[in-house]
Scaffold this motif. Structure first.
Motif, PDB file in Angstrom:
ATOM      1  N   TYR A  15       0.859  -1.185   0.000  1.00 24.43           N
ATOM      2  CA  TYR A  15       0.000   0.000   0.000  1.00 24.43           C
ATOM      3  C   TYR A  15       0.895   1.235   0.000  1.00 24.43           C
ATOM      4  O   TYR A  15       1.733   1.408   0.882  1.00 24.43           O
ATOM      5  N   LYS A  17       1.343   5.632  -1.092  1.00 24.82           N
ATOM      6  CA  LYS A  17       0.691   6.904  -1.406  1.00 24.82           C
ATOM      7  C   LYS A  17       0.893   7.225  -2.886  1.00 24.82           C
ATOM      8  O   LYS A  17       1.974   7.048  -3.430  1.00 24.82           O
ATOM      9  N   ILE A  18      -0.169   7.704  -3.539  1.00 29.09           N
ATOM     10  CA  ILE A  18      -0.090   8.133  -4.933  1.00 29.09           C
ATOM     11  C   ILE A  18       0.515   9.535  -4.942  1.00 29.09           C
ATOM     12  O   ILE A  18      -0.001  10.445  -4.285  1.00 29.09           O
ATOM     13  N   THR A  21      -1.111  13.301  -4.419  1.00 23.14           N
ATOM     14  CA  THR A  21      -2.490  13.180  -3.932  1.00 23.14           C
ATOM     15  C   THR A  21      -2.471  12.730  -2.473  1.00 23.14           C
ATOM     16  O   THR A  21      -1.420  12.447  -1.911  1.00 23.14           O
ATOM     17  N   ASN A  22      -3.644  12.670  -1.892  1.00 22.41           N
ATOM     18  CA  ASN A  22      -3.792  12.121  -0.545  1.00 22.41           C
ATOM     19  C   ASN A  22      -4.328  10.694  -0.598  1.00 22.41           C
ATOM     20  O   ASN A  22      -4.778  10.155   0.404  1.00 22.41           O
ATOM     21  N   LYS A  23      -4.293  10.075  -1.778  1.00 23.38           N
ATOM     22  CA  LYS A  23      -4.845   8.742  -1.966  1.00 23.38           C
ATOM     23  C   LYS A  23      -3.759   7.678  -1.861  1.00 23.38           C
ATOM     24  O   LYS A  23      -2.581   7.945  -2.091  1.00 23.38           O
ATOM     25  N   MET A  24      -4.203   6.455  -1.522  1.00 23.33           N
ATOM     26  CA  MET A  24      -3.300   5.317  -1.409  1.00 23.33           C
ATOM     27  C   MET A  24      -3.763   4.228  -2.366  1.00 23.33           C
ATOM     28  O   MET A  24      -4.945   4.123  -2.677  1.00 23.33           O
ATOM     29  N   GLU A  25      -2.821   3.408  -2.839  1.00 21.90           N
ATOM     30  CA  GLU A  25      -3.138   2.259  -3.682  1.00 21.90           C
ATOM     31  C   GLU A  25      -2.028   1.222  -3.529  1.00 21.90           C
ATOM     32  O   GLU A  25      -0.929   1.526  -3.070  1.00 21.90           O
TER      33      GLU A  25
END
Length: 88
Positions: A15, A17-18, A21-25
């Motif tokens: 997991y 951080k992108i 951005t503040n998004k994770m993937e």
């Protein structure tokens, strides 16, 4: 040695951080050779799991794999619930 029993290739995803951005993937961290087998009913029950839903994956001890990672083998995704080192 144990490597003789490695019959699968696993993709380890972590997991992350992108960027920007503040998004994770999940992103691929590495690909390894391994052996995957279902846990015995006794092993599974002893750690509070569901019978036939838990697996043990054997790989080289220097493999960077962590609890929370995702492993994909033969297009099936497995969540890493624990990591143990064995001195074989």
């Amino acid at each position: 040695m144990i490597e003789e029993f490695y019959n699968k290739t696993a993709s380890i995803q972590r997991y992350q951080k992108i960027a920007g951005t503040n998004k994770m993937e999940y992103g691929t961290a590495s690909e390894i050779s391994c052996h995957l087998q279902p846990m015995s009913a006794e092993q599974s029950v002893n750690i509070g799991g569901a019978i036939s839903k838990m697996f043990v994956m054997w790989c080289d001890e220097d493999t960077d794999i962590r609890e929370g990672d995702q492993v994909t083998i033969d297009n099936i995704e497995y969540k890493v619930k624990g990591v143990e080192d064995y001195d074989l």
